[in-house]
Design a protein around this motif. Structure first.
Motif, short mmCIF file in Angstrom:
data_model
loop_
_atom_site.label_atom_id
_atom_site.label_comp_id
_atom_site.label_asym_id
_atom_site.label_seq_id
_atom_site.Cartn_x
_atom_site.Cartn_y
_atom_site.Cartn_z
N LEU A 159 -37.69 96.49 2.89
CA LEU A 159 -36.17 97.81 3.05
C LEU A 159 -37.51 99.57 2.44
O LEU A 159 -37.97 100.11 3.07
CB LEU A 159 -35.61 97.59 1.39
CG LEU A 159 -34.23 97.01 2.24
CD1 LEU A 159 -33.13 96.90 1.76
CD2 LEU A 159 -33.27 97.63 4.11
N LYS A 160 -38.35 98.95 1.25
CA LYS A 160 -39.05 99.96 0.71
C LYS A 160 -40.14 100.24 2.27
O LYS A 160 -40.35 101.29 2.15
CB LYS A 160 -40.08 99.59 -0.50
CG LYS A 160 -40.45 100.39 -1.38
CD LYS A 160 -41.26 100.11 -1.96
CE LYS A 160 -42.54 101.11 -3.05
NZ LYS A 160 -43.44 99.99 -3.77
N ALA A 161 -40.91 99.15 2.35
CA ALA A 161 -41.72 99.52 3.72
C ALA A 161 -41.45 100.04 4.41
O ALA A 161 -41.36 101.19 4.91
CB ALA A 161 -42.43 98.35 4.23
N LEU A 162 -39.76 99.71 4.79
CA LEU A 162 -39.00 100.52 6.41
C LEU A 162 -38.64 101.58 5.65
O LEU A 162 -38.60 102.40 7.00
CB LEU A 162 -37.54 99.57 6.33
CG LEU A 162 -37.29 99.69 7.09
CD1 LEU A 162 -36.00 98.75 7.60
CD2 LEU A 162 -36.47 101.17 7.24
N ILE A 192 -37.05 107.82 -1.29
CA ILE A 192 -35.95 106.81 -1.08
C ILE A 192 -36.02 106.35 -1.83
O ILE A 192 -37.58 105.12 -1.89
CB ILE A 192 -36.13 106.45 0.29
CG1 ILE A 192 -35.92 107.60 2.02
CG2 ILE A 192 -34.84 105.45 0.88
CD1 ILE A 192 -35.55 107.48 2.79
N HIS A 193 -35.34 105.46 -3.15
CA HIS A 193 -35.75 104.75 -3.89
C HIS A 193 -35.03 103.23 -3.31
O HIS A 193 -33.51 103.85 -3.41
CB HIS A 193 -35.11 104.94 -5.62
CG HIS A 193 -35.61 106.30 -5.96
ND1 HIS A 193 -36.79 106.58 -6.54
CD2 HIS A 193 -35.82 107.51 -5.62
CE1 HIS A 193 -37.44 107.47 -6.90
NE2 HIS A 193 -36.04 108.48 -6.22
N VAL A 194 -35.47 102.95 -3.78
CA VAL A 194 -34.91 100.98 -3.44
C VAL A 194 -34.02 100.39 -5.01
O VAL A 194 -34.62 100.48 -5.09
CB VAL A 194 -35.80 99.89 -2.69
CG1 VAL A 194 -35.33 98.73 -2.68
CG2 VAL A 194 -35.58 100.72 -1.13
N ALA A 195 -33.37 99.36 -5.34
CA ALA A 195 -32.72 99.00 -5.80
C ALA A 195 -31.61 97.99 -5.27
O ALA A 195 -31.48 97.81 -4.36
CB ALA A 195 -32.01 100.09 -6.76
N SER A 196 -31.60 96.63 -6.43
CA SER A 196 -30.64 95.81 -6.27
C SER A 196 -29.37 95.03 -7.04
O SER A 196 -30.15 95.71 -8.06
CB SER A 196 -31.89 94.71 -5.91
OG SER A 196 -31.26 93.58 -6.80
N ASN A 197 -29.07 95.40 -6.58
CA ASN A 197 -27.14 95.66 -7.65
C ASN A 197 -26.35 94.21 -7.07
O ASN A 197 -25.59 94.24 -6.51
CB ASN A 197 -26.37 96.80 -7.38
CG ASN A 197 -25.43 96.94 -8.23
OD1 ASN A 197 -24.73 97.55 -7.82
ND2 ASN A 197 -25.61 95.95 -9.93
#
Ligand code: UDX
Length: 449
Positions: free
Chosen positions: A131-134, A144-149
């Motif tokens: 997702l970060k690469a996208l 845009i910060h990616v996180a997992s929850n």
């Protein structure tokens, strides 16, 4: 604080309503116009205790809104949660991420300011990095910060699980994302809920590890139940003895016809694919999956044997079709294996379930659907309990006996007390406990002897 929730399925809708209850402004997004219109009218597409009240209260307060317009929903929020489905891909067990990446593309287009994009859907390890690469490619102009929850909600008690979780797991890779996530979950500080902040990959794996471990625990006690039946032990007491050991704990040691639902089967399969790709052998989870699949089929044999070796020409009254109580969900429910197998062997099947029948109808043709438990067992050669709904616990056994063609109860959830059932005059077969037979009166027994 404002958030957007993409997807109003089970996880999305519960999470959106609960975040709104925390006092956050939440806009919930779905492509399905009808669903969104229904939600505005207070129509909840799933059965989950307490959810209708929670949604209507937060809609009335103006904190929870619904839309089909993803771009405008995400434009001005602090965090976007992705809660779209990640079903098992047909054939190979991989989680299907089509919906997730499609949502991410749309989110990328809609964002207007620095935002945290959080995956709530259960996704394979490495999805956060993808997702970060996208986002880096689609929007090099924006932070845009990616996180997992990951979510740990159980159907039927999802609101309680959200409001009083054992822990919250948050995978982040920037200070900004950590701060936003901690702010979102601040109301849980009052309850001293542990918030575990980790790397994204670790957070992603915790979800699969948790569900696979719980599936293993259930499968362990299920096999132990089989052994109990052969050696004359009582699995309920074995489970209690096990669970009192603080290192093991009492939960998820209830034996049954095999686990089902939308998570355990899908997540164990996905973990095996992740391990395979990483060239790591996971023989325990592999066994769990195959033992659980086999168990559902073995339950058919258990019923057939109880019915004298064949169910041809017999009527089986089944109580429960949902994969567990307090839900209308029938995904991977043991009933979906057991019922067609009984029909294939020549039985007529009648079913009652308080909530699950509408969902089950397309998957179970030829079933006689009933209005209550008594109708389902009326004229049946056996009563079979597949789901431990509370209403089944309180059944009037004298009435049940008068309705059944013979007093045979096969209880795959250990809902009843064996001695009570014997005293009530039933032949009673359950899981991991001795069969009892109170169907013959003492005089008959003397004569038989
Ligand atoms: C599960 C996880 O508990 C939850 O944390 C995750 O987010 C989603 O998956 P759910 O599928 O809703 O939740 O139900 P759960 O109560 O965990 O039961 C799953 C299956 O295991 C059901 O088929 C249930 O009947 C079975 N089960 C559960 C047992 O057979 N014995 C038990 O002791 C517990």
């Amino acid at each position: 604080m404002g958030i957007a929730m993409i997807g109003t399925g089970y996880v999305g809708l519960v999470s959106a309503a609960c975040f709104a209850e925390f006092g956050i402004d939440v806009v919930a997004v779905d492509k399905d116009q009808k669903k969104i219109e229904g939600l505005w009218d207070g129509k909840i597409p799933i059965y989950e205790p307490g959810l209708d009240d929670l949604v209507s209260r937060n809609v009335a307060s103006g904190r929870l809104t619904f839309t089909t317009d993803l771009a405008s929903a995400v434009a001005d929020v602090d965090a976007v949660f992705i809660a779209v489905g990640t079903p098992s891909r047909r054939g190979d067990g991989h989680a299907d991420l089509t919906f997730l990446f499609a949502a991410a593309e749309e989110i990328a287009k809609g964002l207007k300011k620095e935002t945290v994009v959080v995956t709530k859907s259960t996704v394979p390890v490495g999805t956060g990095a993808k997702l970060k690469a996208l986002f880096a490619q689609a929007r090099p102009d924006l932070k845009i910060h990616v996180a997992s929850n990951p979510e740990f909600l159980r159907e039927g008690s999802a609101i309680e699980d959200f409001m009083r979780p054992d822990r919250v797991v948050v995978g982040v890779e920037s200070e900004h994302a950590r701060q936003v996530m901690e702010k979102i979950y601040r109301p849980l500080n009052l309850l001293k809920t542990p918030i575990l902040v980790t790397e994204i990959e670790t957070a992603e794996l915790i979800k699969y590890a948790t569900n696979s471990f719980l599936a293993t625990k259930i499968t362990f006690i299920n096999e132990m139940a089989d052994l109990c039946e052969k050696v004359g032990a009582d699995v309920q007491t074995v489970a209690r003895g096990l669970g009192l050991d603080g290192r093991i704990g009492p939960k998820f040691l209830h034996p049954g016809p095999g686990y089902g639902g939308s998570c355990f089967p899908k997540d164990t399969a996905a973990l095996l694919r992740i391990a395979e790709e990483a060239n790591v052998s996971m023989r325990i989870v592999e066994s769990v999956v195959s033992v659980n699949d086999g168990r559902k089929r073995n339950m058919v044999r258990k019923i057939t044997q109880a019915c004298g070796g064949s169910v041809r020409g017999q009527t089986i009254g089944i109580l429960g079709v949902a994969f567990k109580p307090n839900t209308d969900d029938v995904r991977d429910s043991p009933a979906l294996v057991i019922v067609p197998a009984l029909q294939a062997e020549g039985a007529t099947v009648k079913i009652y379930d308080p909530e699950g029948m509408d969902m089950a109808k397309p998957d179970l043709p030829g079933v006689e659907w009933c209005n209550d438990a008594y109708e389902a067992i009326d004229g049946a050669d056996a009563m079979v309990v597949l789901t431990e709904w509370n209403v089944f616990r309180g059944i009037d056994m004298d009435r049940a006996k008068s309705l059944l063609r013979r007093p045979l109860v096969i209880d795959l959830r250990n809902v009843y007390d064996t001695q009570d059932m014997a005293n009530a005059g039933f032949r009673y077969i359950s899981i991991g406990r001795n069969e009892v037979d109170g169907s013959m009166s003492n005089r008959d027994k003397d004569q038989a002897a």
